[in-house]
Design an enzyme around this catalytic site. Sequence first.
Site, mmCIF file in Angstrom:
data_model
loop_
_atom_site.group_PDB
_atom_site.id
_atom_site.type_symbol
_atom_site.label_atom_id
_atom_site.label_comp_id
_atom_site.label_asym_id
_atom_site.label_seq_id
_atom_site.Cartn_x
_atom_site.Cartn_y
_atom_site.Cartn_z
ATOM 1 N N SER A 227 -41.167 -48.274 -36.042
ATOM 2 C CA SER A 227 -40.071 -47.628 -36.824
ATOM 3 C C SER A 227 -41.020 -46.878 -37.737
ATOM 4 O O SER A 227 -42.316 -47.327 -38.206
ATOM 5 C CB SER A 227 -39.309 -48.591 -37.569
ATOM 6 O OG SER A 227 -40.020 -49.163 -38.477
ATOM 7 N N ASP A 228 -40.553 -45.804 -38.302
ATOM 8 C CA ASP A 228 -41.159 -45.001 -39.465
ATOM 9 C C ASP A 228 -41.044 -46.363 -40.539
ATOM 10 O O ASP A 228 -39.975 -47.058 -40.353
ATOM 11 C CB ASP A 228 -40.422 -43.837 -39.873
ATOM 12 C CG ASP A 228 -41.372 -43.206 -40.856
ATOM 13 O OD1 ASP A 228 -42.286 -43.597 -41.324
ATOM 14 O OD2 ASP A 228 -41.332 -41.771 -40.910
ATOM 15 N N TRP A 229 -41.656 -45.956 -41.474
ATOM 16 C CA TRP A 229 -41.792 -46.945 -42.832
ATOM 17 C C TRP A 229 -40.332 -47.094 -43.384
ATOM 18 O O TRP A 229 -40.084 -46.316 -44.168
ATOM 19 C CB TRP A 229 -42.877 -46.774 -43.675
ATOM 20 C CG TRP A 229 -44.080 -47.434 -43.353
ATOM 21 C CD1 TRP A 229 -44.887 -48.138 -44.113
ATOM 22 C CD2 TRP A 229 -44.852 -47.349 -41.886
ATOM 23 N NE1 TRP A 229 -46.112 -48.727 -43.512
ATOM 24 C CE2 TRP A 229 -45.835 -48.134 -42.027
ATOM 25 C CE3 TRP A 229 -44.388 -46.796 -40.811
ATOM 26 C CZ2 TRP A 229 -46.893 -48.223 -40.945
ATOM 27 C CZ3 TRP A 229 -45.409 -47.015 -40.006
ATOM 28 C CH2 TRP A 229 -46.644 -47.897 -39.746
#
Length: 759
Positions: A227-229
């Site tokens: 995932s993106d952060w």
Amino acid sequence: MNIDVILKELTLEEKASLCSGSDAWHTQPIPRLDIPAVMVSDGPHGLRKVNETADMSNQAAIEAVCFPCACATACSFDRELLSTMGKALGQSCKAEKVDVLLGPGCNIKRSPLCGRNFEYFSEDPYLATEIATAHIKGVQSMGVGTSLKHFACNNQETRRMTCSANMDERTFFEIYAAAFEGAVKNAKPYTIMCSYNKLNNVYCSENAFTLTDVLRKKWGFKGLVMSDWGAVNNRPLGVQAGLDLEMPTSHGVNDALIVEAVKSGKLDEKDLDRVVRNVLELVNKAESNSDETVTWDKQAQHELARKIARESAVLLRNEDSILPLDKSSKIAFIGEFANTPRYQGSGSSHINSFKVTSALEAVKNYCDVDYAKGYATDTDEADDKLINEAVECAKRNDVAVIFAGLTDIYESEGFDRKHMRMPSNQLTLIDRICEVCSNVVVVLHNGSPVELPFAAKVKGILEMYLGGQAVGSATCDLLFGEANPCGKLSETFPLKLSDNPSYLNFPGHMDDVQYKEGIFVGYRYYDYKQIEPMYPFGHGLSYTTFEYSDMKLSSQTISSTDELTVSVNVTNTGKFEGKEVVQLYVTDDLCSYTRPIRELKGFEKISLKPGETKKVMFKLDRRAFAFYCTDAHDWIVEEGDFTISLGSSSRDIRTSCSVYISSDDIIPIQLTVNSTFGDIISIPEGKKKLEELFDKINTDISSAQTDETMGAAAKKMVEAMMWEMPIRAVLSFTGKPIMTYKELENLISELNDELGQRS
Ligand code: BGC
């Protein structure tokens, strides 16, 4: 590690824990089973390795080398150069024990306003594919993984964590997904990073369509999706949809939800095993790549950064050959950016550069220059004192080189620009200098296009973009002719923001972002609408000139499954050694679907000495001619004539040839009682059926509903109406009843059967 064995030994809780990071930059280790952590770091144009014990509030990064940002490197149109940069990045990771470098980003530049455009390559998916592929291959050739981001349709920063990019299927596949598709297939990145936003109202972190149906099933991706952060919304749904790793840690909260979902039967443990397997495969790759002996030479990489900046810069304007500068003339450097260049953007890609070379420092290797600061970077307010000093400085000299562009406050990760203008103090400065000096050159430092109201008043404009930590040296090399500019714009510079196709719908209303311009992004739109840009896609001048001759195709007629070879001779007709980017555009001359006037499908960069000629070759496969057909839910080639054009920019086509492509691709047709006569007659099977029907009532199909007594206008009207009339009208528009509704339905269904057999 044997993953099958480990999977059996892991407890449910341990499996769930592997699905998220242990902190900001590591995957979860499980010492009990000797499973080590994998370390990831940003990317994409340098190594931002934060202190290994850092939490999210302490993000101090080690010293590293900041290469030119993607906005610049894409303009190099140079696969080899990007691969070399990738190798250098990979080497730094290796030496610093980083397993995966987060990047590159290949989101399409939909609007010049996107705050993060500096981290993205292009408005064109083919160029973005090629550059991303070279970058990934370079990094990964060093045994370091990449993370292609942000998948998908993360084309703005405004409300990036909640907004929904709403678009049709063709726009998704043909524009926004295409660069990811190309890079996944060609370069096989170890990982992909899903984006924060939603696509058509489904979060990309739990989107089974993008993460499984498209990425894994259609494109064959075998790596890990992270995932993106902070992009995770519903973790168990994410596991089901194909999100393997949540980053950073959610401190066990989401892991517990996974355990709960498996226990309650809401999540199949097989889905959990699938994502755990992907995590463990990454661990295996990282372990087998590990090499303690690698070191890196920052100074050598600084020189490489200088070379890349030189090869990426775009000479936008060069009236009276003002450039290269004559070292013996009296030269003024004006503007704070000459002293402190803006060479990178803010946000997660921000590199702690071990050194930065300014133009003011680098110019000492060439000659003495006069300097005036001209403006401050912490305000837009014009400072009369600074401007007056700069005007006096310009007056004392023959040439004024003004260093200008966007300051940090204008563009960054996290927010979008509101307009395309440069800071007003810089615009005032340029105007005032132009009043007293007729030899003005503007050097630009910006991550995305700006309006250039002064363009006609200055003689030269050199676009350095955000050119990395050695940008000052690269700029001087170009200004003084030590290097010859050879970059080409990877995006259109519109005259004004309102010309941009997304203008009416960017950044959307609240979380609803409608991509109403569809596939008409960048030059695809400006060409179709015949809008004159400030500088077109692919534009870039050189200190020399090139001529194209003797274009040849391997054949005038091919089948869509054949490969077409295109060749052309290019000659350096000027006095400088230089590089030309030969661009190949394809036009589908008669497609029944709306297609752009021309689309980039090939480019080659060649170096030529004065007077030298080289043959440039291109190979085009079926994808070069295909478009995404929503009826077929696939890429198809429609049979017909295509034009292949070769040029020095999208608006500077030098030579072209035609090719006829035969194709067996079939656009699936599903007829209904509401299909029109015209649609049915245009299909041979349909025409035959209708002729049989009209024979029955002794009427010639071509003259149905018209007769000799009608005037031309009435005849035209009736024919047009007939053409667009649904077939169900046969029940009422004929003089006498010719069939029942049931018989009509049967006729349509027989036709559909025949058409089905055809494919
Ligand atoms: C960015 C990513 C980046 C990540 C880690 C996010 O905010 O969108 O591009 O890799 O942070 O720093």
